[in-house]
Write a protein that holds these residues in place. Structure first.
Motif, PDB file in Angstrom:
ATOM      1  N   ALA A 268       0.829  -1.206   0.000  1.00  0.00           N
ATOM      2  CA  ALA A 268       0.000   0.000   0.000  1.00  0.00           C
ATOM      3  C   ALA A 268       0.861   1.252   0.000  1.00  0.00           C
ATOM      4  CB  ALA A 268      -0.931  -0.007   1.211  1.00  0.00           C
ATOM      5  N   VAL A 269       1.940   1.264   0.787  1.00  0.00           N
ATOM      6  CA  VAL A 269       2.819   2.432   0.826  1.00  0.00           C
ATOM      7  C   VAL A 269       3.507   2.637  -0.518  1.00  0.00           C
ATOM      8  CG1 VAL A 269       4.932   3.350   1.861  1.00  0.00           C
ATOM      9  CG2 VAL A 269       3.171   2.330   3.318  1.00  0.00           C
ATOM     10  N   THR A 270       3.995   1.538  -1.119  1.00  0.00           N
ATOM     11  CA  THR A 270       4.659   1.649  -2.417  1.00  0.00           C
ATOM     12  C   THR A 270       3.692   2.152  -3.478  1.00  0.00           C
ATOM     13  OG1 THR A 270       6.138  -0.160  -1.831  1.00  0.00           O
ATOM     14  CG2 THR A 270       5.955   0.382  -4.157  1.00  0.00           C
ATOM     15  N   THR A 271       2.466   1.644  -3.444  1.00  0.00           N
ATOM     16  CA  THR A 271       1.465   2.088  -4.416  1.00  0.00           C
ATOM     17  C   THR A 271       1.163   3.567  -4.250  1.00  0.00           C
ATOM     18  OG1 THR A 271       0.474  -0.110  -4.487  1.00  0.00           O
ATOM     19  CG2 THR A 271      -0.885   1.723  -5.258  1.00  0.00           C
ATOM     20  N   ARG A 272       1.053   4.014  -3.011  1.00  0.00           N
ATOM     21  CA  ARG A 272       0.786   5.437  -2.763  1.00  0.00           C
ATOM     22  C   ARG A 272       1.913   6.303  -3.329  1.00  0.00           C
ATOM     23  NH1 ARG A 272      -2.452   9.601  -2.748  1.00  0.00           N
ATOM     24  NH2 ARG A 272      -1.636  11.310  -1.486  1.00  0.00           N
ATOM     25  N   LEU A 273       3.145   5.879  -3.128  1.00  0.00           N
ATOM     26  CA  LEU A 273       4.285   6.644  -3.648  1.00  0.00           C
ATOM     27  C   LEU A 273       4.281   6.655  -5.173  1.00  0.00           C
ATOM     28  CD1 LEU A 273       7.063   5.395  -1.190  1.00  0.00           C
ATOM     29  CD2 LEU A 273       5.938   7.630  -1.187  1.00  0.00           C
ATOM     30  N   LYS A 274       3.915   5.541  -5.791  1.00  0.00           N
ATOM     31  CA  LYS A 274       3.870   5.477  -7.258  1.00  0.00           C
ATOM     32  C   LYS A 274       2.758   6.361  -7.810  1.00  0.00           C
ATOM     33  CE  LYS A 274       4.497   1.247  -9.004  1.00  0.00           C
ATOM     34  NZ  LYS A 274       4.386  -0.229  -9.095  1.00  0.00           N
ATOM     35  N   VAL A 275       1.655   6.430  -7.092  1.00  0.00           N
ATOM     36  CA  VAL A 275       0.569   7.320  -7.525  1.00  0.00           C
ATOM     37  C   VAL A 275       1.028   8.772  -7.468  1.00  0.00           C
ATOM     38  CG1 VAL A 275      -1.713   8.192  -6.908  1.00  0.00           C
ATOM     39  CG2 VAL A 275      -1.289   5.730  -6.945  1.00  0.00           C
ATOM     40  N   ALA A 277       3.996   9.868  -7.760  1.00  0.00           N
ATOM     41  CA  ALA A 277       5.008  10.093  -8.791  1.00  0.00           C
ATOM     42  C   ALA A 277       4.482   9.861 -10.197  1.00  0.00           C
ATOM     43  CB  ALA A 277       6.212   9.189  -8.537  1.00  0.00           C
ATOM     44  N   LYS A 278       3.179   9.572 -10.319  1.00  0.00           N
ATOM     45  CA  LYS A 278       2.539   9.344 -11.634  1.00  0.00           C
ATOM     46  C   LYS A 278       3.199   8.185 -12.383  1.00  0.00           C
ATOM     47  CE  LYS A 278       0.966  14.126 -12.180  1.00  0.00           C
ATOM     48  NZ  LYS A 278       1.346  14.540 -10.804  1.00  0.00           N
ATOM     49  N   LEU A 279       3.403   7.086 -11.664  1.00  0.00           N
ATOM     50  CA  LEU A 279       3.973   5.881 -12.255  1.00  0.00           C
ATOM     51  C   LEU A 279       2.885   4.827 -12.438  1.00  0.00           C
ATOM     52  CD1 LEU A 279       7.280   5.608 -10.159  1.00  0.00           C
ATOM     53  CD2 LEU A 279       6.950   6.648 -12.405  1.00  0.00           C
ATOM     54  N   ASP A 280       3.213   3.774 -13.161  1.00  0.00           N
ATOM     55  CA  ASP A 280       2.265   2.694 -13.446  1.00  0.00           C
ATOM     56  C   ASP A 280       2.173   1.793 -12.224  1.00  0.00           C
ATOM     57  OD1 ASP A 280       0.694   0.684 -14.416  1.00  0.00           O
ATOM     58  OD2 ASP A 280       1.993   0.154 -16.110  1.00  0.00           O
ATOM     59  N   ILE A 281       1.033   1.817 -11.526  1.00  0.00           N
ATOM     60  CA  ILE A 281       0.899   1.028 -10.300  1.00  0.00           C
ATOM     61  C   ILE A 281       0.731  -0.458 -10.601  1.00  0.00           C
ATOM     62  CG2 ILE A 281      -0.065   2.964  -9.014  1.00  0.00           C
ATOM     63  CD1 ILE A 281      -2.823   1.710  -9.336  1.00  0.00           C
ATOM     64  N   ALA A 282       0.379  -0.807 -11.821  1.00  0.00           N
ATOM     65  CA  ALA A 282       0.202  -2.221 -12.173  1.00  0.00           C
ATOM     66  C   ALA A 282       1.520  -2.887 -12.552  1.00  0.00           C
ATOM     67  CB  ALA A 282      -0.796  -2.351 -13.334  1.00  0.00           C
ATOM     68  N   ASP A 289      10.982   5.406 -13.013  1.00  0.00           N
ATOM     69  CA  ASP A 289      11.456   6.695 -12.489  1.00  0.00           C
ATOM     70  C   ASP A 289      10.334   7.714 -12.606  1.00  0.00           C
ATOM     71  OD1 ASP A 289      14.061   5.799 -11.946  1.00  0.00           O
ATOM     72  OD2 ASP A 289      14.630   6.072 -14.035  1.00  0.00           O
ATOM     73  N   GLY A 290      10.180   8.517 -11.580  1.00  0.00           N
ATOM     74  CA  GLY A 290       9.152   9.549 -11.603  1.00  0.00           C
ATOM     75  C   GLY A 290       9.565  10.760 -10.791  1.00  0.00           C
ATOM     76  N   ILE A 305      10.871  16.151  -5.604  1.00  0.00           N
ATOM     77  CA  ILE A 305      11.287  14.811  -5.203  1.00  0.00           C
ATOM     78  C   ILE A 305      11.448  13.930  -6.439  1.00  0.00           C
ATOM     79  CG2 ILE A 305      10.727  12.801  -3.792  1.00  0.00           C
ATOM     80  CD1 ILE A 305       8.928  14.624  -2.117  1.00  0.00           C
ATOM     81  N   ARG A 306      12.627  13.331  -6.609  1.00  0.00           N
ATOM     82  CA  ARG A 306      12.865  12.359  -7.668  1.00  0.00           C
ATOM     83  C   ARG A 306      12.649  10.964  -7.095  1.00  0.00           C
ATOM     84  NH1 ARG A 306      14.894  15.203 -12.075  1.00  0.00           N
ATOM     85  NH2 ARG A 306      14.268  17.339 -11.615  1.00  0.00           N
ATOM     86  N   VAL A 307      11.848  10.140  -7.768  1.00  0.00           N
ATOM     87  CA  VAL A 307      11.449   8.831  -7.260  1.00  0.00           C
ATOM     88  C   VAL A 307      11.994   7.747  -8.177  1.00  0.00           C
ATOM     89  CG1 VAL A 307       9.509   7.362  -6.589  1.00  0.00           C
ATOM     90  CG2 VAL A 307       9.349   9.838  -6.293  1.00  0.00           C
ATOM     91  N   ALA A 308      12.639   6.749  -7.597  1.00  0.00           N
ATOM     92  CA  ALA A 308      13.129   5.587  -8.336  1.00  0.00           C
ATOM     93  C   ALA A 308      12.573   4.329  -7.678  1.00  0.00           C
ATOM     94  CB  ALA A 308      14.651   5.551  -8.350  1.00  0.00           C
ATOM     95  N   VAL A 309      11.856   3.517  -8.454  1.00  0.00           N
ATOM     96  CA  VAL A 309      11.266   2.267  -7.965  1.00  0.00           C
ATOM     97  C   VAL A 309      12.071   1.112  -8.540  1.00  0.00           C
ATOM     98  CG1 VAL A 309       9.198   0.847  -7.839  1.00  0.00           C
ATOM     99  CG2 VAL A 309       8.988   3.339  -7.843  1.00  0.00           C
ATOM    100  N   LEU A 310      12.517   0.215  -7.666  1.00  0.00           N
ATOM    101  CA  LEU A 310      13.375  -0.889  -8.079  1.00  0.00           C
ATOM    102  C   LEU A 310      12.797  -2.208  -7.570  1.00  0.00           C
ATOM    103  CD1 LEU A 310      16.113  -1.620  -9.443  1.00  0.00           C
ATOM    104  CD2 LEU A 310      17.107  -1.548  -7.151  1.00  0.00           C
TER     105      LEU A 310
END
Length: 603
Positions: A268-275, A277-282, A289-290, A305-310
């Motif tokens: 849930a926390v990761t999904t919130r951060l992706k939302v 950052a306007k990233l693809d939650i699926a 990167d967002g 804030i620069r966001v990197a999802v790995l």
């Protein structure tokens, strides 16, 4: 004489068993036209620094005890004696003595959160007070202003316990109040999210529901981000583990664990951060990167804030780089350059052509140094254009370009366009490839002054690095004006660092030369201790350690001959270049950092 009389007036008659006009008896007033005494006992004719004069004056008046005055003298930087008194905590100590109250260092005692919660928060804020212990039926309360009778009366009426008042620095009290509130709120929000997730569908996994509409989850994520920004973190990490989601923040280059969230909340926390950052939650199988832009971050300041999802084996990890867009760039003086190095660098950056390269590993402050140089040379009569990734500071009067590889705007592409825009000064955020390197070096030879960064360990390595990237050696020697290598060492917290006399063996183990050991023999050095202001780390902020290599004829010739890094380094040392370690030792002896921190950064 006027300054002395003011201090005596503040001291009051009869203090310490001495007459208030003692100076008037010892030092007669000089009449108009009367020459100064040869002994140099006149304030107006003393050539010593102002800070030293004030220290001697306070020693004579007895306003500070000798041991406290010695600690203040050791912390003086230039003429900032007043700041040194504040930094060493002498003002609250004097205030406590004046009012007959005990003085406490809040970092030396445990804070009982139940005692702190026994008084309403709004009263504590108004009174700047902190209940920190409940002993023998008495509530011990630290206050900042013992003269605020109304606030003290309000404290007495707000609790059923009799109060035992002590005095503590205002900054310590406010810091502890914020920390207690932040911690309690964060855990309350985490508990709320956990309770709601357990109640939803019999505790079904949250991956089916992204939790975006969960108000407690939104507040939890927001509070984590804002706390990291308020604490001065440069990066925020969300690391998934088999049993939890660890939240860490990087402060002064070091990661600190901030909180552990239950594993059930990780998705849930990761999904919130992706939302945000306007990233693809699926999408959970590839990196993304967002970017998040907060219009009102800490104290209403905008936050980028620069966001990197790995993707990892335990789930998706998120790293966030926090940039305060309202910060102003530092000046060359604030960077921590020595006087001689700063003067040399100021002369270099005023040249109309050439290239200044700043080198160091990732996170060593290279871009910040470039901004300091730009703030030094930027003026209306020259055209300054930068190409950066990302734009960390907004500079008035400077045309700044943000790299956008998805749109085809790379460093090389932006540079080609910049050269057609009549620039005088060009700043390239980083030389990453051969095309960018060649265009930058050629620009330095065609009437432009170029600023850029490279990833090398020291200054001589920059020349060989350019050659390895494909730049012709004769171009490197002709175009590069100077190379500045740097590191960032954590600065000792001025409120809690302690003086000690290092043993010669410790200095030898820290790579002090025999002459430096002889110089430092008996001289006080500083080491970390820990207090609430520095989050018990002993360090607060960072200071630069620098190595400046100016390209002279011998170095240009060696660069053109494709000489090795070692040959260039030996020639530069013969020409007067100092090593990074030498500059670091100067910072240690000046009390800015510790021997331990210097070893961590440079070994």
């Amino acid at each position: 004489m006027r300054e002395r009389r003011r201090l005596l007036a503040l001291r009051g008659p009869g203090a310490g068993g001495e007459e208030p006009d003692r100076f008037a008896a010892d030092v007669p007033e000089r009449g108009a036209g009367e020459p100064a005494s040869p002994g140099g006992d006149r304030l107006e004719d003393d050539a010593r620094p102002v800070a030293q004069l004030v220290a001697d004056l306070i020693a004579a008046t007895g306003l500070l005890a000798p041991d406290r005055l010695a600690a203040v003298r050791a912390r003086v930087r230039g003429d900032s004696f007043a700041q040194a008194i504040i930094d060493t905590g002498q003002v609250p100590r004097l205030l406590a003595e004046q009012h007959g109250l005990p003085f406490v260092d809040l970092h030396d005692i445990p804070i009982d959160t139940q005692a702190a919660a026994s008084v309403p928060r709004h009263i504590l804020d108004r009174a700047t007070a902190l209940p920190f212990a409940l002993e023998g039926g008495r509530l011990r309360v630290a206050i900042a202003d013992p003269t605020d009778v109304q606030a003290i009366d309000e404290l007495r009426l707000s609790t059923r316990y009799p109060l035992e008042l002590v005095l503590a620095p205002r900054e310590d009290i406010e810091l502890e109040l914020r920390r207690i509130v932040r911690t309690s709120e964060m855990w309350e929000r985490a508990a709320l999210v956990q309770e709601e997730s357990d109640a939803a569908d019999g505790g079904e996994d949250l991956e089916a529901d992204d939790g975006i509409s969960d108000a407690p989850l939104v507040r939890l994520v927001n509070s984590i981000i804002l706390q990291a920004a308020e604490d001065g973190a440069s990066d925020l990490h969300f690391d998934p583990l088999p049993d939890s989601l660890v939240v860490r923040m990087r402060i002064d280059g070091i990661l600190h664990e901030m909180q552990r969230l239950p594993k059930r909340l990780a998705s849930a926390v990761t999904t919130r951060l992706k939302v945000l950052a306007k990233l693809d939650i699926a999408e959970r199988r590839r990196p993304q990167d967002g970017r998040i832009s907060l219009a009102a971050g800490v104290a209403g300041r905008p936050l980028d804030i620069r966001v990197a999802v790995l993707p990892t084996v335990e789930g998706e990890g998120v790293v966030m780089r926090l940039l305060d867009k309202s910060r102003r760039p530092p000046t060359l003086t604030e960077l921590g350059l020595s006087d001689a190095m700063r003067e040399t660098l100021e002369a270099i950056v005023r040249k109309p052509t050439g290239a200044l390269l700043v080198t160091g590993p990732t996170g060593s402050g290279k871009s910040t140094t470039l901004y300091g140089v730009l703030s030094e040379i930027s003026r209306p009569e020259i055209n300054v254009i930068t190409v950066e990734d990302p734009v960390e500071y907004r500079l008035a009067g400077v045309n700044q370009i943000q790299v956008n590889p998805k749109a085809g705007l790379t460093f090389a592409a932006a540079l080609r366009t910049i050269l057609r825009s009549d620039p005088d000064v060009i700043m390239v955020g980083e030389i990453r490839d051969v095309e960018t390197a060649k265009i930058s070096i050629e620009s330095a030879l065609t009437g432009h002054f170029v600023l850029s960064t490279l990833h090398t360990n020291d200054a001589p390595g920059a020349l060989t690095r350019l050659n390895e990237m494909g730049v012709e050696p004769f171009l490197t020697g002709s175009a590069v004006t100077a190379v500045l290598a740097q590191r960032l060492a954590r600065r000792l917290c001025s409120h809690c660092c302690e003086v000690y006399a290092p043993a010669p063996e410790e200095l030898a183990a820290a790579r002090f030369s025999p002459s430096q050991i002889a110089t430092a023999d008996g001289a006080p050095l500083y080491r970390k201790r820990g207090c609430p202001r520095c989050s018990q780390t002993g360090y607060r902020g960072r200071v630069g350690i620098f190595q400046l290599m100016v390209m002279e004829e011998q170095l240009e010739r060696l660069a053109a001959q494709h000489a090795s890094r070692e040959e260039i380094e030996l020639a530069a040392i013969e020409g007067g270049m100092r090593m990074l370690w030498d500059d670091g030792l100067d910072k240690v002896i000046a009390g800015l950092t510790s021997v331990e921190e210097l070893g961590r950064v440079l070994t």
